[in-house]
Scaffold this active site. Structure first.
Site, PDB file in Angstrom:
ATOM      1  N   GLU A 124      16.223   7.767  -6.891  1.00 28.55           N
ATOM      2  CA  GLU A 124      16.226   7.436  -5.511  1.00 28.55           C
ATOM      3  C   GLU A 124      17.654   7.859  -4.837  1.00 28.55           C
ATOM      4  O   GLU A 124      18.446   8.442  -5.643  1.00 28.55           O
ATOM      5  CB  GLU A 124      16.028   5.868  -5.564  1.00 28.55           C
TER       6      GLU A 124
ATOM      7  N   ASP B 209      17.795  -1.293 -14.332  1.00 29.99           N
ATOM      8  CA  ASP B 209      16.238  -1.014 -14.391  1.00 29.99           C
ATOM      9  C   ASP B 209      15.746  -1.051 -15.850  1.00 29.99           C
ATOM     10  O   ASP B 209      14.884  -2.026 -16.007  1.00 29.99           O
ATOM     11  CB  ASP B 209      15.851   0.218 -13.936  1.00 29.99           C
TER      12      ASP B 209
ATOM     13  N   LEU C 289       0.854  -1.246   0.011  1.00 29.51           N
ATOM     14  CA  LEU C 289       0.092  -0.006   0.024  1.00 29.51           C
ATOM     15  C   LEU C 289       0.947   1.240  -0.132  1.00 29.51           C
ATOM     16  O   LEU C 289       0.641   2.115   0.826  1.00 29.51           O
ATOM     17  CB  LEU C 289      -1.052   0.079   1.178  1.00 29.51           C
TER      18      LEU C 289
ATOM     19  N   GLU D 143       1.572  -5.637 -17.306  1.00 28.79           N
ATOM     20  CA  GLU D 143       1.604  -4.457 -17.913  1.00 28.79           C
ATOM     21  C   GLU D 143       2.299  -3.559 -17.150  1.00 28.79           C
ATOM     22  O   GLU D 143       2.999  -2.661 -17.779  1.00 28.79           O
ATOM     23  CB  GLU D 143       0.230  -4.023 -18.157  1.00 28.79           C
TER      24      GLU D 143
ATOM     25  N   LYS E   3      13.316  -4.208 -17.949  1.00 32.87           N
ATOM     26  CA  LYS E   3      12.242  -3.840 -18.940  1.00 32.87           C
ATOM     27  C   LYS E   3      12.416  -4.600 -20.117  1.00 32.87           C
ATOM     28  O   LYS E   3      11.663  -5.056 -20.822  1.00 32.87           O
ATOM     29  CB  LYS E   3      12.004  -2.357 -18.751  1.00 32.87           C
TER      30      LYS E   3
ATOM     31  N   VAL F  60       6.401  -2.700 -17.200  1.00 32.01           N
ATOM     32  CA  VAL F  60       7.283  -2.024 -18.312  1.00 32.01           C
ATOM     33  C   VAL F  60       6.593  -0.772 -18.682  1.00 32.01           C
ATOM     34  O   VAL F  60       5.238  -0.749 -18.919  1.00 32.01           O
ATOM     35  CB  VAL F  60       7.455  -2.844 -19.562  1.00 32.01           C
TER      36      VAL F  60
END
EC number: 1.1.1.3
Lengths: 432, 432
Positions: free
Chosen positions: B192, B203, B13, B131, B207, B134
């Site tokens: 970050e 990263d 959450l 979905e 993808k 990416v």
């Protein structure tokens, strides 16, 4: 594959039809992997069986009699690429009534009679897919129906007619007038011998009606689309637009605030940084704006035999997958949202106006007074000497104003003796 | 709705999870229309039940015990937005083994263990959709799996990391060095505090592994992706690139000729007219090239709570539709195409090289001889005075050459005394 292949009835064997035949043959192995089943063409409806074909097909597949497809129990699925409204509409109705699924590339038919065909399909548990009808090879209908199913789409802005985009690109690059650019497009096969439907925006209007109906879940008919074509666009418009940082494109705009909706096709100015501004030549692109997702864009070839055939055969794959699941006809979401077409006082945009005025003192003051009195403020003003000595050319870009205010401004300008001619006026889209 | 709603177990959450809650609540009516069924959140796994939340949720839904979701018979579907590899992988495996469908936004997990999860799902007849993993809000996986199901995809070129694209956009616009642009991105929350995974290309590599596996129907693992980040990119590189008509972007390239494949993430130059060249800031975009369709592009927000939540909830809608059809697990097409990762002699591209050399007669002749001897021809050469008086800066762009030839050129240049330093070298993508 142990299973029987899915049997397709193909209606039409023009350039797109030939592309469909080629894709199904060449990609048989891939199709099997994707669907778990082969796909074979059972019959092909043609106007003339004797005609020479660009694609090698078994002559025994060809027929001139539609009932050999429509009443053929062996055929599960109709691929319609023959075009036209009648008899195509009756054929597809009959096919659906006979429980056959339909894949079509026919935007004219879907824009005019889509609701009717979809309701027959839903009743009979059949699929009707029509991805190829809008923006050729771009899977935009899928994106609207599935990719953004959780979002609320508020606006779509599209370059959905390759012919006009080619013409405007030529005019902008080379400064050629509309007629020569059109002639060049005809030479290259990008425009038909009767280019009216493309040039006057009707083709784009049909696509926008399809997009708006699907994207907004509203029952929008073609006559609710306001249309203006590009035959009045001049190289001067493009030049002045460029000078002020804009690109002129024939765009379709479908916009929605709550149940109030506007669907329009018109030549409009886009800021050079707008995602659609760089879409040149025969390419198509559609910007989709969602409440949650924000701005997205889908770009690709808007026409052409193979791109269109790709969309057709991808739809066919979806039908075959649904057949295996027993889920046909479930993809159809009937429009459920109320709608009310916006009045001129509810449509807000910036506008670009180009005027030819007498080159005398006080003209600009009179003009700006008209804007002020109509409550329309100005963002940009550009004045240049006109062609003849006693004339000046004035270009104005307004801040956001309602359409009825703009109409009032235009009317009052017409009455002003110092204004020789309102050369052009266009909406400015984006960049608010 | 007479029917019971579909019950969702939400794992996580954070910002995306809160977006998912908001979308499901706000769009309940639309979701009902699309799926024929309501959707309700049954349980939410959080690390700390007491923590203050940005979104209003019934506290009784919160749990710190995963088994309350994984072993909960009332829950049909898991939405995983907690991230990380473990324990997430074990949780999702257990959920699938218990017959629960999975929607996840977890690229790390899908890149590393996607094949495993998909195979469990296929065995159990469950859906796994991802979905959101990416390019955030862009429905690109759907386009690959469905929109182009009839075509053969030959290449995908994507800007799939918003952080690095923001940094490079800043560097290009303002001439700021990498470190300051990174600091700015961190201030704005685009990077970050440990930016390594974004900046060094990991990263994007995850993808690209997901895109290539799905688009090529090949079993491609993360360690088959060649990766180079942007920490070595300098404002001078960007300036020289711009001078020669290029834009520098961190791109992922997945290319295929038959079964030979290359997947790479690296800073590369794109011609200014390339569809990806105008993709700035945190936006993402993927160009997809198909044999039949040609060039297409998908553009949109690559991250952000609401765009990502849109992708998650759209996947959820698909699962719910499949549940109504009894078609879950059928969308999974296992990789069926053989693959062989290309060697350096099979990868062809143009290259951009920037060198600092002694400013003396004959240096350019020596350099060009090296290229000639390696069989690499040159398209562009640019020489400028260097910073110090006895230096010159030389920029070269080659014609298409194989990667091993370029490596040979680089090696021989290192050995040339007149070459003080090879400042940078980049692939040039597109515009062949």
């Amino acid at each position: 594959m142990a299973e029987e292949p899915i049997r397709v009835g193909l209606m039409g064997l023009g350039t797109v039809g030939s592309g469909v035949v080629r894709l199904i043959e060449d990609h048989q192995n891939d199709l099997c992997h994707q669907t778990g089943q082969g796909v074979s063409i059972e019959k092909i409806l043609v106007r003339d069986r004797q005609k020479e074909r660009k694609v090698a097909v078994d002559p025994s597949l060809l027929t001139e009699r539609p009932e050999e497809i429509l009443k053929n129990d062996r055929i599960d699925l109709i691929v319609e690429v023959m075009g036209g409204i009648e008899p195509t509409r009756s054929y597809l109705r009959e096919a659906l009534e006979n429980g056959k699924h339909v894949v079509t590339a026919n935007k004219d038919l879907m824009a005019l009679h889509g609701a009717e065909l979809l309701s027959v399909a839903a009743r009979k548990g059949c699929d009707v897919f029509y991805e190829a009808s809008v923006a050729g090879g771009i899977p935009i209908l899928r994106a609207l129906a599935e990719g953004f199913s959780s979002d609320r789409i508020t606006k779509m802005v599209g370059i959905v007619n390759g012919t006009t985009n080619y013409i405007l690109t030529e005019m902008a690059r080379k400064g050629t007038p509309f007629q020569s650019a059109l002639a060049r497009a005809q030479e290259l096969g990008y425009a038909e011998s009767d280019p009216t439907s493309d040039v006057e925006g009707m083709d784009a209007a049909r696509k926008m009606a399809i997009l708006a109906t699907l994207g907004f879940h509203m029952d929008l008919s073609l006559d609710e689309v306001t249309v203006r074509g590009i035959s009045g666009v001049t190289p001067e418009d493009l030049r002045f637009a460029a000078q002020l940082g804009y690109v002129l494109k024939l765009v379709g705009i479908a916009a929605r605030n709550g149940e109030k909706v506007e669907v329009v096709v018109e030549p409009a100015l886009l800021p050079q940084a707008h995602p659609l501004a760089a879409v040149d030549g025969v390419y198509n692109a559609v910007c989709v704006y969602g409440e949650a997702v924000g701005e997205t864009m889908f770009y690709g070839p808007g026409a052409g035999a193979m791109p269109t055939a790709t969309a057709v055969v991808s739809d066919l794959v979806t039908v075959v997958k649904n057949m295996r699941l027993g889920g046909n006809g479930r993809a159809i979401v009937a429009p459920y949202r109320e709608k009310r077409v916006k009045g001129a006082d509810e449509i807000f945009a910036k506008y670009f106006l180009r005027l030819r005025v007498e080159d005398e003192a006080g003209v600009l003051a009179k003009l700006t007074l008209i804007f002020a009195e109509a409550g329309v403020s100005l963002e940009k003003v550009l004045q240049e000497p006109g062609c003849s000595g006693d004339e000046a050319e004035i270009v104005l870009v307004t801040h956001t104003a309602s359409r009825d205010r703009l109409d009032e401004v235009l009317l009052r300008m017409e009455e002003l003796p110092a204004v020789r001619r309102i050369m052009s006026h266009y909406r400015v889209e984006g960049g608010e």
